[in-house]
Design a protein around this motif. Structure first.
Motif, PDB file in Angstrom:
ATOM      1  N   GLU A 131      -5.600   9.293 -20.682  1.00 15.48           N
ATOM      2  CA  GLU A 131      -6.140   9.023 -22.001  1.00 15.48           C
ATOM      3  C   GLU A 131      -5.026   8.853 -23.049  1.00 15.48           C
ATOM      4  O   GLU A 131      -5.078   7.993 -23.911  1.00 15.48           O
ATOM      5  CB  GLU A 131      -6.981  10.250 -22.350  1.00 15.48           C
ATOM      6  N   ASN A 136     -10.980   6.283 -17.907  1.00 15.47           N
ATOM      7  CA  ASN A 136      -9.572   6.539 -17.609  1.00 15.47           C
ATOM      8  C   ASN A 136      -9.446   7.714 -16.643  1.00 15.47           C
ATOM      9  O   ASN A 136     -10.444   8.306 -16.227  1.00 15.47           O
ATOM     10  CB  ASN A 136      -8.819   6.798 -18.919  1.00 15.47           C
ATOM     11  N   ASP A 159     -10.220   3.063 -25.212  1.00 13.03           N
ATOM     12  CA  ASP A 159     -10.206   2.709 -23.799  1.00 13.03           C
ATOM     13  C   ASP A 159     -10.763   1.323 -23.538  1.00 13.03           C
ATOM     14  O   ASP A 159     -10.148   0.512 -22.867  1.00 13.03           O
ATOM     15  CB  ASP A 159     -10.989   3.751 -22.991  1.00 13.03           C
ATOM     16  N   ILE A 184      -3.285   5.468 -22.691  1.00  9.27           N
ATOM     17  CA  ILE A 184      -4.085   4.354 -23.209  1.00  9.27           C
ATOM     18  C   ILE A 184      -4.084   4.346 -24.736  1.00  9.27           C
ATOM     19  O   ILE A 184      -3.970   3.289 -25.362  1.00  9.27           O
ATOM     20  CB  ILE A 184      -5.521   4.420 -22.640  1.00  9.27           C
ATOM     21  N   GLY A 188     -14.131   1.210 -19.439  1.00  6.10           N
ATOM     22  CA  GLY A 188     -12.834   1.773 -19.827  1.00  6.10           C
ATOM     23  C   GLY A 188     -12.585   3.197 -19.361  1.00  6.10           C
ATOM     24  O   GLY A 188     -11.759   3.886 -19.950  1.00  6.10           O
TER      25      GLY A 188
END
Ligand code: ZN
Ligand code: ZN
Lengths: 71, 313
Positions: free
Chosen positions: B210, B164, B61, B213, B162
């Motif tokens: 997730e 998500n 992430d 990414i 990061g």
């Protein structure tokens, strides 16, 4: 086909040909939590995988503390 | 499965059931960049002039976030906090360094590093033992503290993490299950710099799952640490994520509806970030020991470090 898995790191041999979706179901893994990589290319759920393929099933879930605190 | 966006029907590399779409590599990269651009714009996260500090851990992430911001042309440096968790920290440190040298440097971006062991004289495992605190919370306190301090000291306009869609949905589920309303107030994708000494915090990946990414990282050959932090095993957040992923598989779009629905309600209610800032200003003051803002007399970081030092002697 040789399938590489994580948590814990291990290899299993699965008989092909088989669709990605079916492979995940057979291993009891949820699509939303995994990526399937053939060689070094990402493949979709309907892709047909052959006996000669080298497959990595990579978990995408991360984080313990990261999620419940600010970082 | 073919790309639903390309007129020439290129082979897709990922299916996105919640958007009823499938994308080839090029279209997927565009999709990810657009989702981040939309999050940045709709939550007024930052502008091209702002200097951004990204918290990187070596995981997918944070490295993907740094990558996307640089590709979108933002001025983004990064901070890595080495927590001294044995081989795991060594490996993640190596990945972050590799990314900084091979990709970020070419964009003129730099990496700041903070090593916990040098300051505390012990890694997280030892600290958690002497403090009798669960490791994940110790780690969270340290990272939060170092990140904010670095952002303020080096004059960054905004800090980016990061987090998500899955992180935010899982956290929301946890807070709702326990009716922790005071935490719900602080769960937005953009938290303003409420007081002097607290940097603004944003989560530009909040519109991406997730899995999306991870796919972006794989497709862009970002070398990240796949292994879970050894300390995170059995965490409640992992359980909430698993439950949400099962729901998502049965009913695509569940995570997104759950989290975005919450953000919509929050935007309409008066517990919006602005009134929160006013509340923070009333309750926060500088820590007498380090000067960082805190609601307690001494901040939790300084308290923790003092305890660790006493216990070590
Ligand atoms: Zn396409
Ligand atoms: Zn302090």
């Amino acid at each position: 086909m040789i399938v590489q898995l994580s948590h814990p790191t291990r290899q299993v041999e699965i008989k092909g040909p088989k669709r990605t979706k079916e492979l995940l179901r057979e291993l009891n893994l949820v699509v939303e939590a995994h990526l399937v990589i053939r060689g070094d290319e990402l493949v979709t759920e309907d892709e047909m995988l052959a006996d000669a393929d080298r497959i990595e099933i990579r978990p995408v879930i991360s984080g313990g503390a990261r999620a419940n605190s600010e970082l | 499965m073919n790309c639903t966006k390309c007129p020439t029907s290129t082979k897709a590399v990922i299916g996105l059931p919640r958007h009823n779409a499938a994308f080839c590599k090029g279209c997927f990269t565009t999709f990810v960049h657009e989702q981040v651009a939309r999050a940045v714009k709709s939550h007024k996260m930052f502008t091209p002039e702002d200097r951004i500090l990204v918290a990187v851990s070596g995981g997918k992430d944070s490295l993907a976030l740094w990558h996307i911001l640089l590709k979108l042309g933002y001025r983004a440096d990064a901070l890595y906090v080495n927590l001294g968790i044995g081989g795991y920290s060594e490996e993640s440190h190596r990945k972050v360094r590799l990314y900084a040298d091979t990709v970020a440097a070419a964009h003129g971006a730099t990496l700041l590093v903070h090593v916990v062991e040098q300051e505390a004289g012990a890694g997280i495992r030892e600290l958690a033992t002497v403090l009798h605190r669960p490791t994940c919370s110790t780690c969270g306190t340290i990272k939060r503290y170092q990140f904010n301090r670095a952002a303020v000291e080096h004059d960054y306009d905004v800090m980016a993490t990061g987090h998500n869609l899955d992180d935010e949905a899982a956290r929301l589920l946890g807070n709702v299950l326990h009716w922790q309303e005071e935490y719900l107030d602080k769960q937005g994708p953009a938290l303003p710099a409420s007081v002097e000494g607290f940097a603004k915090k944003v989560k530009p990946l909040c519109r991406l799952s997730e899995r999306e990414i991870a796919a972006y990282a794989v497709l862009n050959r970002i070398d990240y640490i796949v292994e879970e932090c050894p300390m995170a095993k059995g965490s409640k957040m992992l359980l909430y994520k698993e439950v949400l992923n099962r729901l998502e598989t049965e009913s695509p779009g569940t995570k997104q509806r759950f989290y975005w629905g919450f953000l919509d309600k929050q935007a309409k209610s008066e517990s919006a970030p602005e009134s929160m800032a006013a509340k923070d200003q009333r309750t926060l003051h500088p820590c007498p020991s380090c000067g960082q803002p805190t609601t307690a007399d001494t901040c939790s970081y300084c308290k923790m470090m003092a305890k660790a030092k006493t216990a070590a002697h």
